[in-house]
Design a protein around this motif. Structure first.
Motif, PDB file in Angstrom:
ATOM      1  N   SER B 216     -12.306  14.260 -45.660  1.00  0.00           N
ATOM      2  CA  SER B 216     -11.139  15.077 -45.348  1.00  0.00           C
ATOM      3  C   SER B 216     -11.390  15.919 -44.113  1.00  0.00           C
ATOM      4  N   CYS B 217     -12.451  15.570 -43.352  1.00  0.00           N
ATOM      5  CA  CYS B 217     -12.836  16.340 -42.174  1.00  0.00           C
ATOM      6  C   CYS B 217     -13.253  17.755 -42.547  1.00  0.00           C
ATOM      7  N   ILE B 218     -13.515  17.983 -43.839  1.00  0.00           N
ATOM      8  CA  ILE B 218     -13.991  19.299 -44.270  1.00  0.00           C
ATOM      9  C   ILE B 218     -15.449  19.113 -44.628  1.00  0.00           C
ATOM     10  N   HIS B 219     -16.315  19.173 -43.608  1.00  0.00           N
ATOM     11  CA  HIS B 219     -17.697  18.797 -43.811  1.00  0.00           C
ATOM     12  C   HIS B 219     -18.559  19.941 -44.318  1.00  0.00           C
ATOM     13  N   LEU B 220     -17.984  21.116 -44.410  1.00  0.00           N
ATOM     14  CA  LEU B 220     -18.756  22.304 -44.779  1.00  0.00           C
ATOM     15  C   LEU B 220     -18.033  23.073 -45.869  1.00  0.00           C
ATOM     16  N   PRO B 221     -18.800  23.841 -46.692  1.00  0.00           N
ATOM     17  CA  PRO B 221     -18.103  24.786 -47.569  1.00  0.00           C
ATOM     18  C   PRO B 221     -17.431  25.860 -46.714  1.00  0.00           C
ATOM     19  N   ILE B 222     -16.347  26.417 -47.253  1.00  0.00           N
ATOM     20  CA  ILE B 222     -15.523  27.353 -46.475  1.00  0.00           C
ATOM     21  C   ILE B 222     -16.343  28.523 -45.942  1.00  0.00           C
ATOM     22  N   TRP B 223     -17.208  29.097 -46.809  1.00  0.00           N
ATOM     23  CA  TRP B 223     -17.952  30.292 -46.391  1.00  0.00           C
ATOM     24  C   TRP B 223     -18.887  29.945 -45.238  1.00  0.00           C
ATOM     25  N   LEU B 224     -19.459  28.738 -45.266  1.00  0.00           N
ATOM     26  CA  LEU B 224     -20.391  28.347 -44.201  1.00  0.00           C
ATOM     27  C   LEU B 224     -19.634  28.090 -42.903  1.00  0.00           C
ATOM     28  N   GLU B 225     -18.416  27.518 -43.020  1.00  0.00           N
ATOM     29  CA  GLU B 225     -17.608  27.288 -41.819  1.00  0.00           C
ATOM     30  C   GLU B 225     -17.272  28.614 -41.149  1.00  0.00           C
ATOM     31  N   VAL B 226     -16.877  29.607 -41.964  1.00  0.00           N
ATOM     32  CA  VAL B 226     -16.546  30.922 -41.415  1.00  0.00           C
ATOM     33  C   VAL B 226     -17.775  31.544 -40.754  1.00  0.00           C
ATOM     34  N   LEU B 227     -18.915  31.427 -41.436  1.00  0.00           N
ATOM     35  CA  LEU B 227     -20.152  32.013 -40.902  1.00  0.00           C
ATOM     36  C   LEU B 227     -20.556  31.340 -39.591  1.00  0.00           C
ATOM     37  N   LEU B 228     -20.440  30.012 -39.559  1.00  0.00           N
ATOM     38  CA  LEU B 228     -20.815  29.278 -38.343  1.00  0.00           C
ATOM     39  C   LEU B 228     -19.889  29.605 -37.188  1.00  0.00           C
ATOM     40  N   GLN B 229     -18.590  29.705 -37.479  1.00  0.00           N
ATOM     41  CA  GLN B 229     -17.647  30.055 -36.417  1.00  0.00           C
ATOM     42  C   GLN B 229     -17.970  31.430 -35.849  1.00  0.00           C
ATOM     43  N   ALA B 230     -18.248  32.388 -36.756  1.00  0.00           N
ATOM     44  CA  ALA B 230     -18.576  33.739 -36.298  1.00  0.00           C
ATOM     45  C   ALA B 230     -19.871  33.735 -35.493  1.00  0.00           C
ATOM     46  N   SER B 231     -20.867  32.976 -35.958  1.00  0.00           N
ATOM     47  CA  SER B 231     -22.156  32.909 -35.260  1.00  0.00           C
ATOM     48  C   SER B 231     -21.987  32.272 -33.890  1.00  0.00           C
ATOM     49  N   THR B 232     -21.198  31.198 -33.835  1.00  0.00           N
ATOM     50  CA  THR B 232     -20.974  30.509 -32.554  1.00  0.00           C
ATOM     51  C   THR B 232     -20.310  31.456 -31.564  1.00  0.00           C
ATOM     52  N   ARG B 233     -19.310  32.206 -32.064  1.00  0.00           N
ATOM     53  CA  ARG B 233     -18.633  33.147 -31.170  1.00  0.00           C
ATOM     54  C   ARG B 233     -19.587  34.230 -30.685  1.00  0.00           C
ATOM     55  N   LEU B 234     -20.490  34.642 -31.560  1.00  0.00           N
ATOM     56  CA  LEU B 234     -21.446  35.679 -31.186  1.00  0.00           C
ATOM     57  C   LEU B 234     -22.412  35.167 -30.118  1.00  0.00           C
ATOM     58  N   VAL B 235     -22.967  33.975 -30.321  1.00  0.00           N
ATOM     59  CA  VAL B 235     -23.972  33.482 -29.365  1.00  0.00           C
ATOM     60  C   VAL B 235     -23.339  33.059 -28.047  1.00  0.00           C
ATOM     61  N   THR B 236     -22.055  32.656 -28.078  1.00  0.00           N
ATOM     62  CA  THR B 236     -21.406  32.242 -26.825  1.00  0.00           C
ATOM     63  C   THR B 236     -20.714  33.406 -26.128  1.00  0.00           C
TER      64      THR B 236
END
Lengths: 54, 597
Positions: B216-236
């Motif tokens: 379903s193109c949902i390769h991650l649990p929701i909490w991990l997706e949110v965390l990764l998005q936040a981390s990506t925004r922080l490092v970039t």
């Protein structure tokens, strides 16, 4: 392989019909009015896009 | 990239459109398929209709035989949302891009309806919950010249170490994610042996794809997706901020200020109309949500007039896969992405939206519009214009009296007329745009009413058409009924309200069916899409490994990989060269071995 260049095509311009356009418009308006009052809530729910896009 | 383009309608232009997916199930009790699953159905139908190849990109999608692309666009996959995004091939001229846009709309709509009963596409920019998406326009323009270009190039060199650091940080995030899944697996196996299958724990640890056994193109649990998005925004963030500041200093400096008042006032004929939550009517879908002039396009909630997000993606994502992408940023001509426009249904409105913008850009780059109306507050002006269907509101200008949007449009019309008359070689299409522009402005100012209906504008200008339908919705209609009119106006099916108008002959068709059908299968000439489309048609079903993106075609695998850079092709390109070493080389057999003799 050759390509046909797309050029402005006078024949492609179809003028709006002059045959009773007012009557046609009234028919469309009536169809839209009737359809809009059926299952509106379900339609809005089916077309929701969570979090949008770009 | 080519040197400065002169003349009229010579620059490359392309449109991106996001389509909402509507799925109407006949069984209310059944769980609807995910948007990604619906997108896959559309792709399967698309592959049966036209040759396609996988996209060599970081989004899920394909390129088609006409050189365009279809993607799955999801801001947050784990929320179950997602859109179909179509991108036209690179075109030249408004009629050509209109033809390819209509071809794309038709092809995707037919694939949606053919693949699953109850599915259709909505070509609009805002849903009933005020989530915004939709249309973007891309124009090839001069990015910078003189000292600004030098500063840009020096800035790119200085940013490179920061880009390297960012890529390293992203790699660390990826490795941490992989380590998480390894640890989660090591925990889950003994847990399951001891406690049995537990849906909630599985979903929490692994997400929907693994726990429910479906893609379903949902390769991650929701909490991990949110965390990764936040981390990506922080490092970039350091790279993003530095790049943004550099872009603001040098990017499109000759163009963006002169073009802005035109784009803001263009809403009066290009807006599609929108009913807000309070029941008020606005001229445009996206206009009321635009909150800045420049931005990266939604990354931090920004909804800009000019989106610079593609520069950011080129630096932090595309360059990671191919350093050449970073090198391409040094070119003097780049893509100007305009995000203020709506997804028009009327061919007249689409033709005008792109045609007038191309003319204004051509005039600006030819030295016209040295004097222009300067909006005191562009965003406030846009919202004022959107909120006034009478078109009488005036917007404050710097050092001159406030003006209406109509007045500002007539200024640009006059300037473009003078520019066109000054040129030796004027395509007939340019005069068509000017004539239609004038007619539209005249009708908007003094509508030729017939029995209470602005006859010419209905079917030509989307917001006027939609407002007419809304005004005649009936005294008993609720907000939901009226909002359905707003959105179903854009449905790409026989039941869509604009389609009802069009099939009744109440909307002008500017391109014929033969041209549209041809545009679904063949690329436009004199464009990078010409070469891209050729390779797709030649190799898609030939057994060769082929992947494609906007910049290159990649044929073969391993040591036999051949990369064809599309930046070398474009104007004057008729057919691609033979590729030595492939089966299309007449000296090479299908099994790859050279023929004897």
């Amino acid at each position: 392989m050759s390509h046909e260049v797309l050029v402005p095509n006078e024949e492609a311009r179809t003028a709006k019909t002059e045959v009773e356009p007012r009557e046609l418009l009234n028919q469309v308006v009536e169809s839209v009015r009737r359809d809009s009052q059926q299952g509106a809530q379900a339609f809005l729910s089916e077309t929701t896009v969570p979090h949008g896009g770009e | 990239m080519a040197s400065r383009v002169t003349g009229i309608f010579q620059r490359l232009v392309g449109l991106e459109t996001e389509y909402a997916i509507r799925f109407h199930s006949t069984d209310p009790a059944a769980q609807p398929p995910s948007k990604f699953r619906l997108f896959e159905s559309i792709l399967a139908a698309l592959r049966r209709r036209v040759p396609t190849v996988p996209a060599r990109y970081f989004k899920e999608g394909v390129f088609t035989a006409n050189g365009g692309a279809v993607w799955f666009e999801a801001e947050r996959p784990s929320s179950g949302g997602g859109l179909v995004e179509g991108a036209t091939p690179e075109c030249r001229g408004p009629r050509q891009v209109l033809t390819y846009q209509i071809a794309q709309d038709r092809l995707l709509a037919e694939c949606a309806q053919a693949s699953r009963s109850g599915m259709s596409l909505i070509k609009n920019d805002r849903d009933a919950a005020d989530n915004v998406y939709g249309a973007q326009e891309n124009y090839e323009v001069t990015f910078a010249a003189g000292w600004r270009l030098a500063v840009w190039r020096c800035g790119l060199v200085l940013l490179f170490p920061l880009a390297l650091l960012t890529w390293t940080s992203i790699l660390v995030c990826v490795l941490v994610t992989l380590a998480y899944f390894l640890l989660a697996g090591l925990f889950y196996i003994p847990f399951r042996l001891l406690a049995g299958r537990n849906e909630r724990v599985t979903l929490l640890l692994f997400g929907r794809d693994i726990s429910e056994g479906r893609e379903s193109c949902i390769h991650l649990p929701i909490w991990l997706e949110v965390l990764l998005q936040a981390s990506t925004r922080l490092v970039t963030a350091p790279l993003a901020i530095s790049l943004f500041l550099l872009l603001r200093l040098v990017a499109f400096s000759n163009i963006h200020q002169r073009l802005l008042p035109f784009l803001v006032s263009r809403t009066i004929f290009s807006g599609v109309g929108m009913l807000d939550a309070a029941g008020r009517f606005h001229l445009a879908d996206k206009g009321p949500s635009i909150n800045c002039v420049f931005g990266f396009g939604g990354i931090i909630g920004d909804r800009p007039v000019y989106s610079l997000g593609h520069f950011f993606k080129a630096v932090y994502a595309e360059s990671w896969f191919s350093p050449r992408e970073y090198a391409s940023l040094f070119a003097s001509r780049q893509r100007l992405q305009i995000a203020i426009g709506d997804s028009n249904m009327s061919q007249t409105a689409q033709f005008l939206r792109v045609g007038t913008t191309l003319l204004v850009l051509d005039a600006i780059e030819a030295g016209f519009f040295s004097h222009y109306p300067r909006l005191l507050s562009p965003i406030r002006a846009l919202r004022s214009i959107c909120a006034d269907p009478t078109l009488r509101v005036t917007v404050p200008l710097r050092r001159e009296a406030s003006r209406t949007a109509l007045h500002i449009q007539r200024f640009y019309y006059s300037g473009c007329r003078a520019f066109v008359e000054s040129q030796a070689d004027v395509p007939a299409e340019a005069r068509d745009v000017l004539d239609l522009w004038k007619r539209t402005l005249d009708e908007l100012e003094h509508p030729s009413h017939e029995e209470g209906a602005p006859q010419w504008l209905i079917g030509s200008v989307d917001w006027v058409t939609k407002k007419y339908l809304l005004d005649n919705a009936g005294a008993n209609s609720t907000w939901s009924d009226r909002k359905k009119i707003d959105i179903r106006y854009h449905e790409l099916s026989a039941d869509g309200y604009f389609q009802l108008l069009s099939s009744s002959g109440l909307s002008t068709q500017l391109v014929n069916e033969e041209q549209i059908e041809r545009a679904t299968r063949t690329p436009p000439p004199n464009s990078p899409a010409t070469t891209r489309g050729h390779y797709i048609r030649e190799f898609a079903s030939a057994g060769e490994s082929l992947s494609v993106n906007w910049k290159a075609v990649v044929i073969g695998q391993g040591w036999r990989t051949r990369i064809i850079r599309l930046a070398r092709y474009g104007r004057g390109q008729i057919a691609p060269p033979r590729i030595p070493g492939t089966h299309r080389d007449s000296n090479v057999r299908r099994d790859g071995r050279r023929k004897k003799g």
